[in-house]
Design a protein around this motif. Structure first.
Motif, PDB file in Angstrom:
ATOM      1  N   CYS A 175       0.822  -1.214   0.000  1.00 54.26           N
ATOM      2  CA  CYS A 175       0.000   0.000   0.000  1.00 54.26           C
ATOM      3  C   CYS A 175       0.857   1.265   0.000  1.00 54.26           C
ATOM      4  CB  CYS A 175      -0.942   0.008   1.199  1.00 54.26           C
ATOM      5  SG  CYS A 175      -2.312  -1.163   1.056  1.00 54.26           S
ATOM      6  N   ALA A 176       2.048   1.187   0.601  1.00 50.35           N
ATOM      7  CA  ALA A 176       2.950   2.334   0.571  1.00 50.35           C
ATOM      8  C   ALA A 176       3.405   2.607  -0.858  1.00 50.35           C
ATOM      9  CB  ALA A 176       4.150   2.086   1.478  1.00 50.35           C
ATOM     10  N   GLN A 177       3.672   1.547  -1.620  1.00 52.15           N
ATOM     11  CA  GLN A 177       4.052   1.720  -3.022  1.00 52.15           C
ATOM     12  C   GLN A 177       2.908   2.329  -3.824  1.00 52.15           C
ATOM     13  OE1 GLN A 177       5.707  -1.746  -5.026  1.00 52.15           O
ATOM     14  NE2 GLN A 177       5.048  -0.989  -7.036  1.00 52.15           N
ATOM     15  N   VAL A 178       1.686   1.887  -3.535  1.00 58.08           N
ATOM     16  CA  VAL A 178       0.520   2.437  -4.229  1.00 58.08           C
ATOM     17  C   VAL A 178       0.383   3.927  -3.934  1.00 58.08           C
ATOM     18  CG1 VAL A 178      -1.993   2.344  -4.429  1.00 58.08           C
ATOM     19  CG2 VAL A 178      -0.686   0.226  -4.250  1.00 58.08           C
ATOM     20  N   ALA A 179       0.568   4.308  -2.660  1.00 56.39           N
ATOM     21  CA  ALA A 179       0.458   5.722  -2.286  1.00 56.39           C
ATOM     22  C   ALA A 179       1.530   6.561  -2.964  1.00 56.39           C
ATOM     23  CB  ALA A 179       0.552   5.867  -0.769  1.00 56.39           C
ATOM     24  N   GLU A 180       2.742   6.027  -3.049  1.00 54.98           N
ATOM     25  CA  GLU A 180       3.850   6.779  -3.639  1.00 54.98           C
ATOM     26  C   GLU A 180       3.714   6.903  -5.155  1.00 54.98           C
ATOM     27  OE1 GLU A 180       7.227   4.621  -2.304  1.00 54.98           O
ATOM     28  OE2 GLU A 180       6.979   5.204  -0.196  1.00 54.98           O
ATOM     29  N   SER A 181       3.253   5.837  -5.801  1.00 54.20           N
ATOM     30  CA  SER A 181       3.154   5.846  -7.265  1.00 54.20           C
ATOM     31  C   SER A 181       1.820   6.387  -7.759  1.00 54.20           C
ATOM     32  CB  SER A 181       3.340   4.429  -7.807  1.00 54.20           C
ATOM     33  OG  SER A 181       2.248   3.593  -7.435  1.00 54.20           O
ATOM     34  N   THR A 182       0.803   6.372  -6.879  1.00 50.28           N
ATOM     35  CA  THR A 182      -0.590   6.712  -7.216  1.00 50.28           C
ATOM     36  C   THR A 182      -1.086   5.895  -8.406  1.00 50.28           C
ATOM     37  OG1 THR A 182      -0.036   8.604  -8.659  1.00 50.28           O
ATOM     38  CG2 THR A 182      -0.334   9.055  -6.303  1.00 50.28           C
ATOM     39  N   GLU A 183      -0.649   4.641  -8.465  1.00 55.11           N
ATOM     40  CA  GLU A 183      -1.086   3.729  -9.521  1.00 55.11           C
ATOM     41  C   GLU A 183      -1.573   2.419  -8.905  1.00 55.11           C
ATOM     42  OE1 GLU A 183       2.178   3.167 -12.161  1.00 55.11           O
ATOM     43  OE2 GLU A 183       2.076   5.199 -12.999  1.00 55.11           O
ATOM     44  N   VAL A 184      -2.465   1.747  -9.623  1.00 59.28           N
ATOM     45  CA  VAL A 184      -2.959   0.445  -9.175  1.00 59.28           C
ATOM     46  C   VAL A 184      -1.806  -0.557  -9.148  1.00 59.28           C
ATOM     47  CG1 VAL A 184      -4.460  -1.500  -9.759  1.00 59.28           C
ATOM     48  CG2 VAL A 184      -5.302   0.845 -10.016  1.00 59.28           C
ATOM     49  N   LEU A 185      -1.782  -1.375  -8.110  1.00 62.18           N
ATOM     50  CA  LEU A 185      -0.768  -2.422  -7.992  1.00 62.18           C
ATOM     51  C   LEU A 185      -1.463  -3.763  -7.792  1.00 62.18           C
ATOM     52  CD1 LEU A 185       2.182  -3.423  -7.603  1.00 62.18           C
ATOM     53  CD2 LEU A 185       1.900  -2.924  -5.152  1.00 62.18           C
ATOM     54  N   VAL A 186      -1.094  -4.746  -8.606  1.00 61.79           N
ATOM     55  CA  VAL A 186      -1.618  -6.104  -8.467  1.00 61.79           C
ATOM     56  C   VAL A 186      -0.440  -7.061  -8.314  1.00 61.79           C
ATOM     57  CG1 VAL A 186      -2.936  -7.972  -9.532  1.00 61.79           C
ATOM     58  CG2 VAL A 186      -3.667  -5.591  -9.847  1.00 61.79           C
ATOM     59  N   ILE A 187      -0.485  -7.884  -7.277  1.00 64.69           N
ATOM     60  CA  ILE A 187       0.529  -8.920  -7.055  1.00 64.69           C
ATOM     61  C   ILE A 187      -0.200 -10.261  -7.081  1.00 64.69           C
ATOM     62  CG2 ILE A 187       2.366  -9.763  -5.551  1.00 64.69           C
ATOM     63  CD1 ILE A 187       2.427  -6.994  -4.246  1.00 64.69           C
ATOM     64  N   PRO A 188      -0.174 -10.975  -8.205  1.00 63.78           N
ATOM     65  CA  PRO A 188      -0.929 -12.231  -8.313  1.00 63.78           C
ATOM     66  C   PRO A 188      -0.476 -13.296  -7.320  1.00 63.78           C
ATOM     67  CG  PRO A 188      -0.283 -11.419 -10.475  1.00 63.78           C
ATOM     68  CD  PRO A 188       0.465 -10.603  -9.466  1.00 63.78           C
ATOM     69  N   ASP A 189       0.847 -13.358  -7.069  1.00 65.79           N
ATOM     70  CA  ASP A 189       1.367 -14.350  -6.121  1.00 65.79           C
ATOM     71  C   ASP A 189       2.553 -13.731  -5.385  1.00 65.79           C
ATOM     72  OD1 ASP A 189       2.219 -16.479  -4.649  1.00 65.79           O
ATOM     73  OD2 ASP A 189       2.380 -17.876  -6.331  1.00 65.79           O
ATOM     74  N   MET A 190       2.328 -13.323  -4.157  1.00 68.89           N
ATOM     75  CA  MET A 190       3.364 -12.639  -3.388  1.00 68.89           C
ATOM     76  C   MET A 190       4.558 -13.550  -3.124  1.00 68.89           C
ATOM     77  SD  MET A 190       2.689 -10.202  -0.062  1.00 68.89           S
ATOM     78  CE  MET A 190       1.474  -9.245  -0.968  1.00 68.89           C
ATOM     79  N   ALA A 191       4.328 -14.862  -3.079  1.00 68.81           N
ATOM     80  CA  ALA A 191       5.418 -15.804  -2.819  1.00 68.81           C
ATOM     81  C   ALA A 191       6.418 -15.843  -3.968  1.00 68.81           C
ATOM     82  CB  ALA A 191       4.859 -17.198  -2.568  1.00 68.81           C
ATOM     83  N   LYS A 192       6.010 -15.366  -5.140  1.00 74.01           N
ATOM     84  CA  LYS A 192       6.892 -15.353  -6.304  1.00 74.01           C
ATOM     85  C   LYS A 192       7.382 -13.950  -6.644  1.00 74.01           C
ATOM     86  CE  LYS A 192       4.739 -19.419  -8.425  1.00 74.01           C
ATOM     87  NZ  LYS A 192       4.032 -19.949  -9.617  1.00 74.01           N
ATOM     88  N   ASP A 193       7.039 -12.982  -5.808  1.00 72.17           N
ATOM     89  CA  ASP A 193       7.433 -11.595  -6.056  1.00 72.17           C
ATOM     90  C   ASP A 193       8.685 -11.275  -5.241  1.00 72.17           C
ATOM     91  OD1 ASP A 193       7.378  -8.552  -5.454  1.00 72.17           O
ATOM     92  OD2 ASP A 193       5.936  -8.778  -7.097  1.00 72.17           O
ATOM     93  N   ASP A 194       9.777 -10.946  -5.925  1.00 73.73           N
ATOM     94  CA  ASP A 194      11.052 -10.713  -5.246  1.00 73.73           C
ATOM     95  C   ASP A 194      10.985  -9.566  -4.244  1.00 73.73           C
ATOM     96  OD1 ASP A 194      12.234 -12.776  -6.617  1.00 73.73           O
ATOM     97  OD2 ASP A 194      13.029 -11.490  -8.219  1.00 73.73           O
ATOM     98  N   CYS A 195      10.130  -8.582  -4.518  1.00 73.23           N
ATOM     99  CA  CYS A 195      10.054  -7.404  -3.647  1.00 73.23           C
ATOM    100  C   CYS A 195       9.278  -7.685  -2.359  1.00 73.23           C
ATOM    101  CB  CYS A 195       9.417  -6.242  -4.405  1.00 73.23           C
ATOM    102  SG  CYS A 195       9.325  -4.708  -3.457  1.00 73.23           S
ATOM    103  N   TYR A 196       8.246  -8.525  -2.448  1.00 77.27           N
ATOM    104  CA  TYR A 196       7.319  -8.654  -1.325  1.00 77.27           C
ATOM    105  C   TYR A 196       7.239 -10.038  -0.689  1.00 77.27           C
ATOM    106  CZ  TYR A 196       5.679  -4.040  -2.653  1.00 77.27           C
ATOM    107  OH  TYR A 196       5.608  -2.695  -2.932  1.00 77.27           O
ATOM    108  N   LYS A 197       7.937 -11.032  -1.223  1.00 77.44           N
ATOM    109  CA  LYS A 197       7.771 -12.376  -0.661  1.00 77.44           C
ATOM    110  C   LYS A 197       8.302 -12.491   0.767  1.00 77.44           C
ATOM    111  CE  LYS A 197      11.897 -14.195  -3.034  1.00 77.44           C
ATOM    112  NZ  LYS A 197      12.340 -15.221  -4.025  1.00 77.44           N
TER     113      LYS A 197
END
Length: 244
Positions: free
Chosen positions: A63-85
């Protein structure tokens, strides 16, 4: 932080926000949804469904990334996302995330309306459009209650913005031997209201606020009562200075 300036953080729950959060949960058929506001070091949930805690660290929070970018963010599988897993959400078992930004008219991001799930999934164009529309509804509530409106939608009384302007105008008047005082009236402490809201429901708290506003109108004999925060009212009264 803009959220602090708008008096949004650490405020009691509100049915007007909870209604939108529930709609997001139903549309996505997901157990968790939240109105998440970005603070200096945390994400604070103004409204939430399916989660008990009211705050998470801002570090590596989607949500912090969404606030900073002011763009929609979708993470289909967080376990496969290097930034958020390895983020707090990822470690807690969250797999899916979608967030639409809460953006002011001036283009500042306040946070996100988000939905989360414990299983990976994809999104449709229609779902993202609905989430974006719901985020716009959240912003409409924020603007109405805290930023641009002058009348509180629950109590029907002039709000904090109007109170501040009126106090400023009064301070510039030559009142002679008349002193003016602002009397603050608290229905209860924020923690007490939050507890009662969880037990009785936000609608019951709103009803209590409306009853308090009605009582003040009846008793103030033409003087103006202001609704300056969730459960706090103010009245400006006068007193003649006595000669010594």
């Amino acid at each position: 932080m803009l959220c602090t300036n708008l008096d949004l953080l650490d405020t009691p729950v509100s049915e007007s926000f909870d209604r939108i959060t529930r709609m997001a949960s139903v549309i996505f058929n997901l157990p968790i949804a939240a109105v998440s506001l970005t603070d200096v070091d945390r994400q604070w949930f103004k409204s939430r469904v399916g989660v008990d805690h009211q705050t998470i660290p801002r570090d590596r929070a989607p949500c912090a990334q969404v606030a900073e970018s002011t763009e929609v963010l979708v993470i289909p599988d967080m376990a496969k996302d290097d930034c958020y897993k390895y983020s707090p959400l990822g470690k807690s078992g969250i797999r899916f995330y979608a967030g639409a930004p809460l953006v002011t008219r001036d283009g500042f991001g306040l946070g996100a309306l988000c939905v989360l799930g414990t299983l990976p999934r994809e999104t449709t164009t229609e779902e993202i459009a609905s989430l974006t529309d719901l985020a716009a509804m959240v912003m409409a509530q924020i603007e109405l209650q805290h930023a641009f409106g002058r009348i509180d939608p629950i109590s029907g009384l002039p709000n904090r913005t109007q109170f501040s302007d009126d106090i400023s105008d009064i301070g510039q008047e030559d009142t002679g031997d008349i002193q003016r005082f602002a009397v603050l009236i608290d229905l209860a402490e924020t923690k007490q209201i939050d507890h009662l809201s969880r037990v009785l429901g936000p609608a019951e708290i709103d009803r209590g606020v409306r009853e308090a506003a009605r009582f003040l109108r009846m008793r103030l004999d033409g003087r103006t009562a202001y609704h300056i925060s969730a459960t706090q009212f103010a009245v400006v009264t006068t007193e003649r200075v006595r000669e010594k």
